[in-house]
Enzyme design. Structure first.
Site, PDB file in Angstrom:
ATOM      1  N   ASP A   1      -7.735   4.650 -16.665  1.00 54.43           N
ATOM      2  CA  ASP A   1      -7.543   3.810 -17.859  1.00 54.43           C
ATOM      3  C   ASP A   1      -7.998   4.477 -19.148  1.00 54.43           C
ATOM      4  O   ASP A   1      -7.751   3.947 -20.234  1.00 54.43           O
ATOM      5  CB  ASP A   1      -8.312   2.496 -17.669  1.00 54.43           C
ATOM      6  CG  ASP A   1      -7.623   1.636 -16.619  1.00 54.43           C
ATOM      7  OD1 ASP A   1      -8.315   1.091 -15.745  1.00 54.43           O
ATOM      8  OD2 ASP A   1      -6.390   1.546 -16.659  1.00 54.43           O
TER       9      ASP A   1
ATOM     10  N   HIS B   1     -15.682   4.988 -11.219  1.00 56.43           N
ATOM     11  CA  HIS B   1     -14.717   4.603 -10.195  1.00 56.43           C
ATOM     12  C   HIS B   1     -15.437   4.488  -8.867  1.00 56.43           C
ATOM     13  O   HIS B   1     -16.313   5.276  -8.567  1.00 56.43           O
ATOM     14  CB  HIS B   1     -13.593   5.647 -10.074  1.00 56.43           C
ATOM     15  CG  HIS B   1     -12.362   5.088  -9.465  1.00 56.43           C
ATOM     16  ND1 HIS B   1     -12.226   4.938  -8.108  1.00 56.43           N
ATOM     17  CD2 HIS B   1     -11.224   4.599 -10.019  1.00 56.43           C
ATOM     18  CE1 HIS B   1     -11.041   4.395  -7.847  1.00 56.43           C
ATOM     19  NE2 HIS B   1     -10.416   4.180  -8.992  1.00 56.43           N
TER      20      HIS B   1
END
Ligand code: SDX
Length: 387
Positions: A324, A270
Site C-alpha cells: 500500500d 506486514h
C-alpha cells in the site's frame, strides 16, 4: 467465583492472536516467502506476470490453476467482455445511495445485490461456477466506475466492448480513453493486487464460502473485510499521511513522534514480509515510469525520504513498506480519486477471492474454530430488585 478454577485445561493447539502462524487451509494458489520477499501465483513470480501477462490472463491462472492457451484466453476475455454491463436495477439502487458514502460500502452493497439476480447455490454445477467467476470479474469494475459517476450526479456510462479490461475500467471512470501506457501500468497494478494467500479478506471469503452460500455473498463478505485501514484501506491513508507530513524536512521529526506515540505508520509492516514487500518494489518502478512520462509528484520524494528514515528506525523490527505504500502514488498520477484506491484493490483481489472460493469448494469443511473460554460460569441468578 475464580474463573480459572472452573476452566478445564485446554487441549489442542495453543491460541495465537490473529491466528498468526496458524495454517487454516491447504492451498495451491499463492506462495509467499516473507524472509526473501518472494511472491508467486501458481508457481509463477509476480515479476514475470507483471512483465509478460495481463490481469485477465493472471486471473485465469489463479482461478483455474494453469495459464490459458491462446484460444482459452480469447474465449475468457470475450466472456468477461460480454458480461460487463450491470442491470439498471442495480444502477438505480446505487442512485439511492448517499453520494457522500464511501465507495467501498457502495461496492459491498452492489456486489451482494448480484446474488438477487442469479440462481443461488448451484455450486455442483460447473456452468454456474464459470458464470459466477465471469460475472464477478466483469461487473465489479463496472459497479465501481458507476458509483463514481453517480455520486457526481451523472449517469454511469456503458462499458466499451472494444477496450481491454484495464483500459475499459479507466474509460468508464474518467469518460476518456486512457493513454496506452497508463492502461498498461494500471493492468500491472491489478496483477500485483490480485492475490496474496490467506490475508484477512481472503480468509473471510473462505469462511463464507465454507457455508456453501452463493459466490456474491462470498465477495461481499471479502469486500467488507478489505475496507479496514489495517488491510486494504491503508492505501488511501498513506497519501493522507504523506500530505500531513507535508515536506521532506519534517519527515524525521514526524516519524520519531509517530513511533513514540506507538502510531501505526500506514503502508508499512506486514504479517508475512519481514523485508520490503516485492509488490512495493515493482509499484515504485511503475510510479517512476509514470512520473517520467506525465510529470513528477513531490509526494514521491517525501515517500522515499520516509522509507529511508523508517529503514533505520523500524527496519530492525522487520517493518518495511508493504503493497500500500506506493500504490496510491501510482493511482494519483492516473487521476484516480483517493477513496477509490481500495475499491480498485477489490477489483483486483476479486480474482484471488474467486480462486480461493473455488478451491474451498473442492475440499470443503465448514470453518468453526474453537476458543479458550475466559468468562464467568456457575453463577447464581440475581433478581432485578437485588442488583
Ligand atoms: C495489506 O495479509 C496480507 O497479505 C495483506 C495484504 C494483501 O495483499 O492482502 O498484503 C494487504 O493489508 C497490507 C497491509 C496494509 N496495512 C497497513 O499498512 C497498516 C499499517 N500496518 C500495520 O497495522 C501492521 O503492520 C499490519 C496490520 C499490516 C500487520 O500487523 P501484525 O502482523 O499484526 O503486526 P502487529 O500489529 O502485531 O505489530 C507487531 C509489532 C508491534 O510492535 P511491538 O508492540 O511488538 O513493539 O510491529 C509494530 C507494532 O507496533 N508495527 C508497526 C507497524 N506495523 C507493525 N509499528 C509502526 N508502524 C507499523 N506500520
Amino acid at each position: 467465583m475464580a474463573v480459572d478454577s472452573l476452566t478445564p485445561p485446554v487441549e489442542g493447539p495453543a491460541f495465537s492472536p490473529g491466528l498468526e502462524g496458524v495454517p487454516a487451509t491447504h492451498s495451491a494458489i499463492c506462495d509467499i516467502d516473507g524472509r526473501q520477499g518472494l511472491l508467486t501465483y501458481r508457481g509463477y513470480t509476480v515479476g514475470d506476470l507483471v512483465g509478460q501477462s495481463s490481469f485477465l490472463e493472471t486471473a485465469y491462472l489463479l482461478i483455474w490453476g494453469e495459464l490459458p492457451t491462446a484460444a482459452e484466453l480469447r474465449a475468457f476475455e470475450h466472456e468477461v467482455q460480454m458480461h460487463r454491463r450491470v442491470s439498471f436495477r442495480i444502477r438505480d439502487m446505487m442512485k439511492s445511495f448517499p453520494s457522500q458514502g464511501h465507495p467501498m460500502d457502495a461496492l459491498q452493497a452492489s456486489a451482494a445485490s448480484l446474488g438477487l439476480f442469479y440462481s443461488r447455490r448451484a455450486l455442483d454445477n460447473p456452468e454456474y461456477i464459470v458464470g459466477a467467476v465471469v460475472r464477478l470479474l466483469a461487473k465489479i469494475p463496472t459497479m465501481v466506475a458507476a458509483f463514481q459517476l453517480i455520486r457526481k450526479g451523472q449517469d454511469p456510462i456503458q462499458p466499451r466492448d472494444d477496450l481491454p479490461y484495464a483500459a475499459n475500467f479507466l474509460y468508464m471512470l474518467t469518460e476518456r480513453e486512457p493513454d496506452p501506457m497508463a492502461a498498461r501500468i494500471f493492468d500491472a497494478c491489478l496483477i500485483l493486487h490480485a492475490e496474496h494467500s490467506l490475508n484477512a479478506s481472503t480468509f473471510s471469503a473462505r469462511v463464507t464460502a465454507s457455508t456453501l452460500t452463493d459466490p456474491y455473498a462470498v465477495v461481499a463478505s471479502a469486500v467488507g473485510t478489505l475496507a479496514g485501514p489495517l488491510h486494504g484501506g491503508a492505501n488511501e491513508d498513506v497519501l493522507t499521511m504523506l500530505e500531513e507530513i507535508g515536506s521532506e524536512d519534517r519527515v524525521e521529526a514526524w516519524l520519531d513522534q509517530a513511533i513514540a506515540s506507538k502510531q501505526k505508520i500506514m503502508g508499512f509492516g506486514h504479517r508475512e514480509y519481514k523485508v520490503k514487500d516485492p509488490r512495493a518494489v515493482i509499484l515504485q518502478k511503475l510510479a517512476e515510469e509514470l512520473f517520467d512520462r506525465f510529470g513528477h509528484d513531490p509526494l514521491y520524494d517525501l515517500a522515499r525520504r520516509l522509507e529511508q528514515a523508517a529503514a533505520t528506525r523500524l527496519g530492525p523490527k522487520g517493518i518495511y513498506p508493504n503493497v500500500d505504500f506506493y500504490s496510491g502514488l501510482v493511482y494519483r498520477k492516473l487521476g484516480i480519486p483517493e477513496d477509490l484506491f481500495t475499491p480498485i484493490f477489490a477489483i483486483a483481489r476479486t480474482a484471488g477471492w474467486l480462486a480461493h472460493w473455488k478451491e474451498q469448494l473442492g475440499a470443503n469443511r465448514i470453518y468453526r474454530p474453537s476458543q479458550i473460554y475466559t468468562g464467568a460460569s456457575g453463577r447464581d441468578w440475581m433478581p432485578l430488585q437485588a442488583r
